[in-house]
Write a protein that holds these residues in place. Structure first.
Motif, PDB file in Angstrom:
ATOM      1  N   ASP A  46       1.162  -1.747   0.101  1.00 23.39           N
ATOM      2  CA  ASP A  46      -0.231  -0.120  -0.089  1.00 23.39           C
ATOM      3  C   ASP A  46       1.224   1.058  -0.129  1.00 23.39           C
ATOM      4  OD1 ASP A  46      -1.979   2.095   0.507  1.00 23.39           O
ATOM      5  OD2 ASP A  46      -3.188   1.031   1.863  1.00 23.39           O
ATOM      6  N   PRO A  47       0.726   2.567  -1.126  1.00 27.45           N
ATOM      7  CA  PRO A  47       2.173   2.944  -1.321  1.00 27.45           C
ATOM      8  C   PRO A  47       1.655   4.293  -0.165  1.00 27.45           C
ATOM      9  CG  PRO A  47      -0.376   3.184  -2.949  1.00 27.45           C
ATOM     10  CD  PRO A  47      -0.005   1.597  -2.365  1.00 27.45           C
ATOM     11  N   ASP A  48       0.253   3.987   0.386  1.00 22.68           N
ATOM     12  CA  ASP A  48       0.220   5.050   1.518  1.00 22.68           C
ATOM     13  C   ASP A  48       0.842   4.613   2.533  1.00 22.68           C
ATOM     14  OD1 ASP A  48      -1.177   6.353  -0.190  1.00 22.68           O
ATOM     15  OD2 ASP A  48      -2.860   5.998  -0.184  1.00 22.68           O
ATOM     16  N   LEU A  49       1.181   3.511   3.106  1.00 23.45           N
ATOM     17  CA  LEU A  49       1.832   3.119   4.470  1.00 23.45           C
ATOM     18  C   LEU A  49       2.964   3.438   4.494  1.00 23.45           C
ATOM     19  CD1 LEU A  49      -1.233   0.119   4.879  1.00 23.45           C
ATOM     20  CD2 LEU A  49      -0.553   2.416   6.505  1.00 23.45           C
ATOM     21  N   ASP A  50       3.942   3.836   5.734  1.00 20.26           N
ATOM     22  CA  ASP A  50       4.673   3.088   5.470  1.00 20.26           C
ATOM     23  C   ASP A  50       5.070   2.833   7.378  1.00 20.26           C
ATOM     24  OD1 ASP A  50       7.927   3.432   6.785  1.00 20.26           O
ATOM     25  OD2 ASP A  50       7.959   6.095   6.766  1.00 20.26           O
ATOM     26  N   VAL A  51       5.162   0.615   6.326  1.00 19.65           N
ATOM     27  CA  VAL A  51       5.190   0.325   7.472  1.00 19.65           C
ATOM     28  C   VAL A  51       6.855   0.085   8.374  1.00 19.65           C
ATOM     29  CG1 VAL A  51       3.881  -1.649   6.385  1.00 19.65           C
ATOM     30  CG2 VAL A  51       6.243  -1.564   5.534  1.00 19.65           C
ATOM     31  N   GLY A  52       8.004   0.606   7.896  1.00 23.93           N
ATOM     32  CA  GLY A  52       9.836   0.790   8.772  1.00 23.93           C
ATOM     33  C   GLY A  52       8.578   2.079  10.070  1.00 23.93           C
ATOM     34  N   ALA A  53       7.778   3.105   9.468  1.00 22.43           N
ATOM     35  CA  ALA A  53       7.592   3.751  10.656  1.00 22.43           C
ATOM     36  C   ALA A  53       6.511   3.144  11.799  1.00 22.43           C
ATOM     37  CB  ALA A  53       6.849   5.314  10.021  1.00 22.43           C
ATOM     38  N   ILE A  54       5.729   2.532  11.006  1.00 20.23           N
ATOM     39  CA  ILE A  54       4.685   1.464  12.101  1.00 20.23           C
ATOM     40  C   ILE A  54       5.570   0.560  13.124  1.00 20.23           C
ATOM     41  CG2 ILE A  54       3.043  -0.275  11.978  1.00 20.23           C
ATOM     42  CD1 ILE A  54       2.069   1.374   9.011  1.00 20.23           C
ATOM     43  N   THR A  55       5.878  -0.169  12.665  1.00 19.67           N
ATOM     44  CA  THR A  55       6.955  -1.543  12.728  1.00 19.67           C
ATOM     45  C   THR A  55       8.029  -0.468  14.083  1.00 19.67           C
ATOM     46  OG1 THR A  55       7.255  -2.717  10.438  1.00 19.67           O
ATOM     47  CG2 THR A  55       8.167  -3.204  12.495  1.00 19.67           C
ATOM     48  N   ALA A  56       8.178  -0.007  13.876  1.00 27.18           N
ATOM     49  CA  ALA A  56       9.109   0.675  14.508  1.00 27.18           C
ATOM     50  C   ALA A  56       8.030   1.775  16.446  1.00 27.18           C
ATOM     51  CB  ALA A  56      10.063   1.710  14.337  1.00 27.18           C
ATOM     52  N   GLY A  57       7.077   1.940  15.315  1.00 26.74           N
ATOM     53  CA  GLY A  57       6.054   2.347  16.535  1.00 26.74           C
ATOM     54  C   GLY A  57       5.662   1.349  17.347  1.00 26.74           C
ATOM     55  N   LEU A  58       5.660  -0.115  16.748  1.00 24.63           N
ATOM     56  CA  LEU A  58       4.984  -1.219  17.436  1.00 24.63           C
ATOM     57  C   LEU A  58       6.228  -1.710  18.631  1.00 24.63           C
ATOM     58  CD1 LEU A  58       2.677  -2.580  15.140  1.00 24.63           C
ATOM     59  CD2 LEU A  58       1.882  -1.074  16.701  1.00 24.63           C
ATOM     60  N   PHE A  59       7.341  -2.150  17.672  1.00 22.61           N
ATOM     61  CA  PHE A  59       8.749  -3.088  18.378  1.00 22.61           C
ATOM     62  C   PHE A  59       9.253  -2.217  18.702  1.00 22.61           C
ATOM     63  CE2 PHE A  59       5.612  -5.293  15.216  1.00 22.61           C
ATOM     64  CZ  PHE A  59       4.883  -6.062  16.691  1.00 22.61           C
TER      65      PHE A  59
END
Ligand SMILES: [Mn+2]
Length: 471
Positions: free
Chosen positions: A400-413
């Protein structure tokens, strides 16, 4: 064949006459619109003068289809009678129309006319020089930082991938060093079949090193990895770091090139080698190209024009038989079992696919399943987790081009270990004990539940990505 050079000012006379100077070929100069060539103009005494380019005058020149015409124009409109003197579909000599002002669309559209704006071409060509100079300077700095050291450790991630291996080889080439003075080492070893095939086919050595042995080296170069990655091993300092992974943590290094705009560290190293004038032999080109190809999934993921340029440069230098020998993916039956397990245990939570592998004998099976899982169903994000050695490892992929999973992963873990990555791919590595203790969980299967619960918190921050999980 003759050259006909038409000029209406002195600005382009040097370029136009240089283009028309060929041993044994006659050049006819025509000064147009009252232009008087200076004393230094070539063949000044034989120059023809035409205040206006009438069709009668053009006819007297007897320009043949096999001749070449060069126009150096300050006022391009003066030359319209010349370009239109030949039938658009009929026999016409090739015309190189050099002008900095716009040339009439009618002239420019003729198949025998090529319009060149020298200033624009030069600007385009030369603007890259600033970048080349700075790359050359950086390459020299890198070399200077290491050249006086007798023992350089080139350190990669624990299970080195082709990008890291190739970048290590490039450091060796830059230093003119071999395995004895600048070995490529990892705290783990190369486990993936394709990567082992790369070592075998290219005759590359990647040995293991113990954390306490690092002190025995004069300098430490980290390629495709940075000091925070080794947090669980201890505090490993680097003198030189070359990488393309985002790491928010700060650390010191004498020389650092960390640019997340690159799809591969191999691209950065290929630029350095070519800037420094180091010959890239076939073996090294093959390795670097394989590094670029695997890290960018053949330029389809996280790649920039620089990766394309490196690809372009390396492609003709590489050995393509070896390349296909390395890249043919083979699965061992034990690995196949993980794929079966992944498919069986998959759980779709809205647009998120979650797969838990339990204990994984090899850490690299987790990112491999994550790559594979993007082919399952309609989900846009995949999270594949498992326990390797004493770590909980989660690999995340995103389409999904609107999502940044790098930032999401850092935020979660990130609070449990190291976590982060790119917009399209990310990873978390957390010590199992620390993680389970923090989550009040016991053992591997409860770690799974804890991760599911953490992913569920995305319901609030990213509504639409995950559906309510229920019980
Ligand atoms: Mn890489």
């Amino acid at each position: 064949m003759k050259y006909f050079v038409f000029l209406d000012c002195s600005t382009l006379s040097h370029v136009a006459t240089s283009l028309a100077t060929e041993p044994g070929v006659e050049m006819v100069m025509v000064a147009v619109g009252g232009y008087q060539p200076g004393a230094s103009a070539p063949d000044r005494e034989h120059t023809l003068y035409a205040r206006e380019l009438t069709s009668g005058f053009i006819a007297t020149l007897d320009i043949k289809q096999t001749d070449r015409v060069i126009i150096g124009a300050c006022e391009p409109d003066l030359f319209t009678p010349l370009t239109s003197a030949f039938p658009p579909q009929g026999p016409a000599p090739p015309v190189l129309f050099i002008s900095e002002k716009p040339v009439s669309a009618e002239a420019a559209a003729r198949p025998n006319v090529s319009v060149v704006n020298l200033m624009e071409s030069a600007k385009e060509r030369l603007s890259g020089e600033w970048r080349d100079i700075s790359t050359r300077q950086r390459a020299f700095e890198l070399w200077s930082a290491l050249k006086d050291s007798d023992r350089v450790l080139i350190l990669t991630q624990n299970d080195p991938d082709p990008d890291a291996i190739a970048s290590g080889m490039a450091i060796q080439a830059l230093l003119g060093a071999g395995d004895d003075t600048a070995p490529i080492r990892a705290f783990g070893k190369v486990t993936r079949n394709e990567n082992r095939a790369m070592l075998r086919l290219l005759g590359v050595k990647v040995g293991s090193v113990l954390p306490e042995e690092v002190k025995g080296f004069d300098k430490v170069v980290m390629v495709d990895v940075q000091p925070p990655y080794f947090k669980s091993v201890g505090s490993i300092k680097a003198d030189v770091v070359i990488d393309h992974h985002p790491y928010p943590q700060r650390y010191k290094a004498d020389f650092r090139v960390v640019d997340t705009g690159y799809g591969a560290t191999a691209t950065i190293m290929a630029e350095f080698l070519s800037a420094a004038g180091v010959k890239i032999n076939q073996r090294l080109a093959t390795a670097l190209l394989y590094g670029v190809i695997t890290d960018t999934m053949l330029l389809s993921r996280q790649s920039s024009t620089r990766d394309f340029e490196a690809f372009n440069m390396l492609w003709p230098l590489a050995n393509h038989d070896l390349l296909s020998g390395m890249s043919r993916p083979r699965l061992r039956s034990q690995e196949l079992d993980y794929f079966v397990k992944a498919i069986r245990s998959r759980r779709e939570i809205g647009r998120l696919l979650f797969i838990w592998l339990g204990r994984a004998s090899k850490e690299d099976i987790i990112p491999r399943i994550a790559d594979f899982s993007m082919q399952i169903g309609d989900t846009s994000v995949c999270a594949v987790g498992g326990v390797s050695r004493d770590n909980v490892v989660i690999s995340i992929r995103n389409m999904d081009p609107d999502l940044d999973v790098g930032a999401i992963t850092a935020g979660l873990f990130a609070q449990y270990g190291s976590a982060g990555g790119h917009r399209t791919m990310a990873k978390a590595v957390m010590p199992l004990k620390k993680f389970t203790k923090a989550k009040g969980a016991a053992g591997v299967s409860q770690a799974r539940t804890a991760i599911l619960r953490i992913l569920k918190t995305l319901e609030k921050t990213h509504p639409g990505l995950v559906k309510p999980l229920g019980k």
